[in-house]
Design a protein around this motif. Sequence first.
Motif, mmCIF file in Angstrom:
data_model
loop_
_atom_site.group_PDB
_atom_site.id
_atom_site.type_symbol
_atom_site.label_atom_id
_atom_site.label_comp_id
_atom_site.label_asym_id
_atom_site.label_seq_id
_atom_site.Cartn_x
_atom_site.Cartn_y
_atom_site.Cartn_z
ATOM 1 N N UNK A 56 0.818 -1.216 0.000
ATOM 2 C CA UNK A 56 0.000 0.000 0.000
ATOM 3 C C UNK A 56 0.851 1.266 0.000
ATOM 4 N N UNK A 57 1.822 1.353 0.914
ATOM 5 C CA UNK A 57 2.631 2.578 1.000
ATOM 6 C C UNK A 57 3.498 2.776 -0.244
ATOM 7 N N UNK A 58 4.030 1.691 -0.791
ATOM 8 C CA UNK A 58 4.819 1.795 -2.017
ATOM 9 C C UNK A 58 3.958 2.344 -3.155
ATOM 10 N N UNK A 59 2.702 1.935 -3.212
ATOM 11 C CA UNK A 59 1.790 2.453 -4.234
ATOM 12 C C UNK A 59 1.495 3.934 -4.009
ATOM 13 N N UNK A 60 1.339 4.334 -2.743
ATOM 14 C CA UNK A 60 1.109 5.753 -2.449
ATOM 15 C C UNK A 60 2.296 6.583 -2.934
ATOM 16 N N UNK A 61 3.497 6.120 -2.650
ATOM 17 C CA UNK A 61 4.696 6.851 -3.101
ATOM 18 C C UNK A 61 4.761 6.930 -4.623
ATOM 19 N N UNK A 62 4.382 5.847 -5.276
ATOM 20 C CA UNK A 62 4.376 5.842 -6.744
ATOM 21 C C UNK A 62 3.320 6.796 -7.291
ATOM 22 N N UNK A 63 2.148 6.806 -6.671
ATOM 23 C CA UNK A 63 1.078 7.702 -7.114
ATOM 24 C C UNK A 63 1.432 9.166 -6.909
ATOM 25 N N UNK A 64 2.233 9.453 -5.899
ATOM 26 C CA UNK A 64 2.671 10.837 -5.667
ATOM 27 C C UNK A 64 3.467 11.374 -6.846
ATOM 28 N N UNK A 65 4.187 10.495 -7.541
ATOM 29 C CA UNK A 65 4.975 10.921 -8.709
ATOM 30 C C UNK A 65 4.120 11.028 -9.965
ATOM 31 N N UNK A 66 2.950 10.351 -9.960
ATOM 32 C CA UNK A 66 2.088 10.344 -11.146
ATOM 33 C C UNK A 66 1.000 11.407 -11.089
ATOM 34 N N UNK A 67 0.479 11.639 -9.883
ATOM 35 C CA UNK A 67 -0.656 12.550 -9.715
ATOM 36 C C UNK A 67 -0.264 13.666 -8.755
ATOM 37 N N UNK A 68 -0.247 14.905 -9.201
ATOM 38 C CA UNK A 68 0.222 16.003 -8.340
ATOM 39 C C UNK A 68 -0.627 16.247 -7.105
ATOM 40 N N UNK A 69 -1.872 15.797 -7.127
ATOM 41 C CA UNK A 69 -2.749 16.058 -5.980
ATOM 42 C C UNK A 69 -2.572 15.021 -4.874
ATOM 43 N N UNK A 70 -1.868 13.918 -5.143
ATOM 44 C CA UNK A 70 -1.768 12.823 -4.188
ATOM 45 C C UNK A 70 -0.639 13.071 -3.193
ATOM 46 N N UNK A 71 -0.922 12.812 -1.932
ATOM 47 C CA UNK A 71 0.081 12.848 -0.873
ATOM 48 C C UNK A 71 -0.290 11.788 0.156
#
Length: 331
Positions: A56-71
Amino acid sequence: MRSPRLTIIVPCYNEEAVLPKSAHVLAEILMGLIQHKQVNSESKLLFVDDGSQDATWALVKELETQLPVVTGIKFSRNFGHQNALMAGMKTACPTSDMMITIDADLQDDPQVIPEMVARFHAGSDVVLGVRNDRSSDSHFKRWTAERFYGLMNRIGVQLVPDHADFRLLSQRAVRALLSYQETNLFLRGIVPQLGFPTTKLYYRRRPRFAGVSKYPLRKMLSFAFDGITSFSIAPIKVILMLGVLISGGSLLMMVYAVIQGLLGTAISGWSSLMTSLWFLGGMQLIGISVVGEYVGKIFAEVKHRPRYIIETDDYTVTQQPALLDSQRVHV
């Protein structure tokens, strides 16, 4: 005048199966709100990793690089769903004018989020997402839910039937919520006590598209019991009444036994004696257990241990003053 800043808070526990789709659906909704200037361009989609054991956390970190609104923020271990919600709101509160909480499985319909925001603009500090039917649930789950809400209302707890943790709260509502310091959190019971302008928004709950529920029957029963004991001493009063009734019944049986003895018709019976002992012993154990539950909650509260520990915090936005009520854009 600037648009209000929104943070969508998503608690996550072992949600690698649903997170990629959930993140893109919620990000698309949030960016649409930004595009239409309903919310500030620095609004965020905040994932709270509640000590997940998967990716889960690895996916969150990956999504942070793909979607500017994600943190995201990450707990050091699992602290529970309610604490994850509180952590997300406490993290976002200083810089957000409103916060929406929603589960990662998206069974709560995210397409009603724009309507929640519209109701915030119209003056509501609290917008509660309420299911308009429970047809997707099993008969047993519907029956237990109805009994639970009925019981809570009878003992004086102001629950909103069929409302879980899908809601919008303004910054001042969140500040009031954060002032509640109890360790044993039951947000569904606390939020209706805040007293700010509140509206209900009805939606149809959808089936989970992937993964498994994190609330099996055992956890649901535990959650319900925590809700009852966190808001009411009704169980202790019930035990008191049972004790009075049993004591009264014992006195009647004593009178009956004396009369039978005087008439010479008394029949001594081992079975009746043992049955009475077992019944009274069981009632005593139940009484001790319920009182022990309250003592245990007191023990947990007086230690004042932290509700959660954040290991990683990626939530960073520019500090801006919150909107005043008079500055809201009414739509």
